[in-house]
Write an enzyme that holds these catalytic residues in place. Sequence first.
Site, mmCIF file in Angstrom:
data_model
loop_
_atom_site.group_PDB
_atom_site.id
_atom_site.type_symbol
_atom_site.label_atom_id
_atom_site.label_comp_id
_atom_site.label_asym_id
_atom_site.label_seq_id
_atom_site.Cartn_x
_atom_site.Cartn_y
_atom_site.Cartn_z
ATOM 1 N N GLU A 110 -33.653 -43.183 12.428
ATOM 2 C CA GLU A 110 -33.012 -42.122 13.077
ATOM 3 C C GLU A 110 -33.249 -41.738 14.255
ATOM 4 O O GLU A 110 -32.391 -41.263 15.055
ATOM 5 C CB GLU A 110 -33.838 -40.600 11.952
ATOM 6 C CG GLU A 110 -33.437 -40.676 10.733
ATOM 7 C CD GLU A 110 -32.059 -40.193 10.547
ATOM 8 O OE1 GLU A 110 -31.557 -39.446 11.422
ATOM 9 O OE2 GLU A 110 -31.205 -40.758 9.699
ATOM 10 N N SER A 137 -9.841 1.457 -15.586
ATOM 11 C CA SER A 137 -9.986 1.982 -17.080
ATOM 12 C C SER A 137 -11.032 1.889 -17.923
ATOM 13 O O SER A 137 -11.413 2.376 -18.916
ATOM 14 C CB SER A 137 -8.644 1.401 -17.869
ATOM 15 O OG SER A 137 -7.440 1.887 -17.328
#
Length: 782
Positions: free
Chosen positions: A101, A473
């Site tokens: 890395e 509703s």
Amino acid sequence: MKLPPPTHRGRWQAVRTTGKIVFGLVLATALAAMLALGMAVARLWPDLPPLDKVTHYEPQQPLVVYTADGVQIGQFGAERRQFVPIADIPAMLQGAVLAIEDTRFEQHFGIDPLGIARALLANLGGGMRQGASTITQQVARNFFLSPSKTLERKLKEALLALQIERSLSKAQILELYMNQIYLGQRAYGFAAAAQVYFDKPLSALSIAESAMLAGLPQNPSYANPVTNIDRAHARQALVLARMEKVGLITPDEHAAALAETMAIQLPTHTEVHAEYLAEMVRQAVVARFGETANTQGYKVYTTVRAAEQQAAYAALRATVMDHERHQPWRGPEAHEALPFLRGAELERAAAQALRDHQDDTDLRLAIVTEYGQRGVTAQLATGETIQLTGAGLALVRAALLPDAPEELAIRRGAVVRLERRDFGWAIGQWPQVQAAFVALEPGSGRMQALVGGFDFTRSPFNRATQAWRQAGSSIKPFLYSAALEQGVMPDTLVNDAPLLPASVGDTETAATGWQPRNADGRFDGPITVRQGLARSRNLVSLRLLQQIGQRSARDWISRFGFDPARLPDDLTLALGSGSTTPLQLAQAYALLANGGRDTTPVFIDRITNAQGMVVFQPPRLPPHEADSHVIPARNAFLVNSMLQDVTRTGGTAALAQRTLQRNDLYGKTGTTNDAVDAWFAGFHPSVVAVAWVGFDEPRSLGELASGSALALPIWISFMDKALAGLPETIPAVPDGVVRVGEDWRYTEWAQGGHVEQIGIKPPTAASEPQTEPATSVAMPAP
């Protein structure tokens, strides 16, 4: 310098002049670039976030959360992490990570100019693109920044890296990196990854295992040993080669590591998505035991069962994705520069381009490698190549045309989403619409499933418990419950006809010309209360509200747990303009399913400490007392009998009984104005569940959207799983009700005396709907 021959002096002079001009332009460009960079740094520097996250690092420690049947659903939310001090991380693993890395980690100051130059030359050469981010820059990105590859983000990353290097030692920076980095399979940090992939502590890792783990940070989806062991081995071989090159291992150790056979630990069960619930648990545990609860080894057993939770998650996602398929294409998520390579090199380059984008189990992350109007080739983040043709390109046909707008165009390097359909792979897109679902056991209040949105990692806002939306509703059953107590029975006739403005009874709304109507724009004339609820007729609800009075209705509806302050004090109450959350609505319907008795939602069954001792368990509800009803049992029975009709033929939720093939289902659809919110709330005697669909920023779901079309399918899909194998339940008839003809009534009104009709006068023309104002029919004494 020797001058050229006289015949060539003019040409040479021109060359010299041109050279000076070019040099001047290059110098001016470089100076301008430096000036622009300096101005950008000066602008961004004051806006950089404080470094508290890294200078006072407090890693997420595993607070383990389980389902009722023992399946792990979270460790402090959705992460698997074990913090290990740098002194306890084996030197071999540290060296492997640095070798692959950031080889110059100890030499650079947060930014590596040599690495930048090397990557720039490689990229200009047109080969495999190389990154130049140091470990310090990756720490800056992981802790503070988004994954977007913009120039501003890269500048901020570099500036933060410089600050981090000034504030922390190299050992501290590497410690942050090795505990924070994501390594696939929900593992964060190398200690967690060692457990996930090898079931080992860090101290027991071999050279081969260390190399395989060190190869994961670049792209944990692509080189994941669980999903693709061949690519994981290839990446491991690259890491081992780097380890030998830098002198970390000998050639013999290199050869032995390559030959080593490793036992990869495969997942033993399907992952259960309960991230919203896990976060609710975390907050509850911290509230009870304090902030240190995250480090004490607590284990929390929730009330949900794995199969039902996963059924809820899958049902919600399927409905949201189906809705998204009918939306216009909004363009690729991003565009990545993809070099013109072939074979394995292209595969690696594509995977590298996707490393900073978030993959998903249903909407797979992919990058387009070839495109044309007849077909598209795309590569998944995990490396698989997908060919898309025909129906798989339906959503993006216009985006493949040569003259497609830049923001919509599908081109090489476009980052898109792919989903599996019945016919194969298709290009989709990340949904904008959201949804929520919650299910409870009516008698005990024990939560059986909860999904707070489409994806927790993108939006942790829990819509099941925090989203206050108009109920539509779905609130009507509670208004009907109020009407029952004032003598309105299920067989009472109500005029489903337009209201005259004068009948609205509200000067302000009358002045605006408000003329309420039914969702389908039609009127049925005189119908029973039962039919009115089954068909969700707005004018029936309005006349019922006028009949019983707004104050009386609000007081009664509040009994079901609704916040009175969120209920309107006008006629829109009948149409569901009051606000509620899915959980609150589920609790209200649970009261009906529970025969009129209230219940309190519970989602934690017990909490144990590190020694396995129970340190908290919610008290069990006492046996129901005869007088513990919030509403009378007979009232709940009659409302439920009407809600059962909603799920039968002719009701707005008839799909429920038709699909599940059982009669013991009760519920109500809900759709607000312009289809902004879509609801279905309903129950079986053993489970009550509520589904909601809508946008976080309220806007219409579309012309054809409704509670029946969007929310009901989620409910049905969940119930299909939750009710599997259960026999049908026939409710017991409580005291105080009696069958009269084809319907039920309260016993005292069995022979009349109830409200027989509302808003009905002799018609002036049989062919026209009655438009008389609603009349108040006096209720005789029982």
